[in-house]
Design a protein around this motif. Structure first.
Motif, PDB file in Angstrom:
ATOM      1  N   ARG A   1     -33.776 -17.722 -16.078  1.00  0.00           N
ATOM      2  CA  ARG A   1     -33.546 -17.056 -14.801  1.00  0.00           C
ATOM      3  C   ARG A   1     -34.894 -16.720 -14.146  1.00  0.00           C
TER       4      ARG A   1
ATOM      5  N   TYR B   1     -28.593 -20.557 -18.482  1.00  0.00           N
ATOM      6  CA  TYR B   1     -28.687 -19.600 -17.380  1.00  0.00           C
ATOM      7  C   TYR B   1     -29.896 -19.936 -16.504  1.00  0.00           C
TER       8      TYR B   1
ATOM      9  N   GLU C   1     -32.115 -19.265 -21.559  1.00  0.00           N
ATOM     10  CA  GLU C   1     -32.193 -18.488 -20.324  1.00  0.00           C
ATOM     11  C   GLU C   1     -33.514 -18.772 -19.612  1.00  0.00           C
TER      12      GLU C   1
ATOM     13  N   SER D   1     -36.949 -16.148 -19.055  1.00  0.00           N
ATOM     14  CA  SER D   1     -36.701 -15.656 -17.696  1.00  0.00           C
ATOM     15  C   SER D   1     -37.910 -14.892 -17.158  1.00  0.00           C
TER      16      SER D   1
END
Length: 321
Positions: free
Chosen positions: A175, A194, A173, A151
């Motif tokens: 993000r 995510y 992840e 992220s």
């Protein structure tokens, strides 16, 4: 009158010697500081596997203003390493640390994973390189990785995330990157993905995420859910909050998740302000347990079932005619 010999004559050589001595002294102090910093960050004493030999296996060096990590390369028994919030761009000194299980390099200056020693970490299960300067994932490998956090970078495209190289990956992840599509995830064993705060406009390639349970797409640019597919037979949680879904027709692909989806988060989409959206969603997904933060009430479920029966009856009438 001036007396010769009382005041040393100036020479460039003596100046250079003084500067060299001062530099050596500074480097010595810096080396001592690094050693003390490392010693202070060590913890968790464990056996190494060689009879009675013990070594520290955890090292915490976050927030130490480090620019390089050469000094820790000799700590080959480290399994848990936190290098967050420094100025590190090169991870190559970590190559001898082949016992690493957990590595956190958040908020540093890593611009590429290519040429980094990730292939040496055959036991690494948890890796976070969040908030660095990555623009792609070239060079990323992780045969034992279970959790991968990327992220807060500038990654624009996903390629190379294949099940053959990431067979154990279950949490990913990404993000706050710059992705525009969900294409590129060939990870049948992935459970949680995510992707919030990107620029995603298209749902693509999701048919390969057969075991995915959670898909988080908050704050993107989706206008439709076309791309959801029946192959996602394990999906239970879908978050599409803060996108650009404005019409009921854009939700039709939700029908493909009838057998699995339990929670749908759809708040902060234009459709929320223009439609009585909860009944419409329940007709598509009568098995839902929660829409946004609200649990489905018995009354809502009963009305949805009645609407479905009426719709089927009307369809049967038209067919017979």
């Amino acid at each position: 009158p001036h007396q010769s010999g009382l005041v040393p004559a100036y020479s460039a050589e003596s100046d250079s010697e003084d500067e060299g001595a001062e530099k050596d002294e500074k480097e010595g102090r810096l080396t001592d500081w690094v050693k003390l910093t490392i010693i202070d960050g060590l913890s968790l004493l464990c056996q190494t596997g060689k009879r009675l030999e013990h070594a520290f296996i955890k090292l915490d060096l976050k927030d130490k203003a480090l620019t390089d990590i050469v000094a820790i390369s000799s700590y080959i028994h480290i399994r848990f390493l936190d290098l967050s919030n420094n100025y590190i761009s090169d991870l190559s000194p970590l190559a001898p640390m082949t016992h690493l299980l957990w590595l956190k390099v958040d908020t540093n200056s890593v611009t590429s994973l290519k040429g980094q020693p990730l292939a040496e970490f055959t036991f690494l299960q948890w890796l976070s390189v969040a908030s660095n300067q990555l623009v792609d994932i070239e060079g990323l490998v992780g045969p034992s990785l279970e959790t991968l956090i990327l992220s807060g970078n500038s990654i624009q495209k996903i390629s190379g995330l294949q099940s053959a190289d990431f067979a154990n990956l279950v949490i990913l992840e990404l993000r706050a990157n710059q992705l525009e599509t969900t294409s590129g995830f060939d990870l049948p064993n992935l459970r949680k993905l995510y992707l919030a705060q990107n620029f995603i406009k298209r749902l693509e390639g999701l048919e390969k995420l057969e075991r995915l349970i959670t898909l988080h797409l908050r704050d993107n640019q989706l206008e439709t859910l076309e791309g959801l597919c029946s192959e996602m037979k394990s999906l239970q949680y879908l978050n599409i909050r803060g996108n650009a879904i404005a019409e009921g027709d854009a939700l039709r692909s939700l029908r493909l998740l009838t057998n699995s989806l339990k929670t749908l988060v759809i708040a902060e989409n234009p459709i929320v302000d223009t439609l009585i959206y909860r009944p419409s969603i329940l007709i598509l997904l009568p098995q839902l347990e929660r829409i946004d933060k609200e649990i489905i009430t018995l009354k809502e479920r009963t009305e949805a079932r009645r609407a479905i029966r009426d719709d089927r009856a009307e369809s049967a009438t038209h067919t017979s005619l």
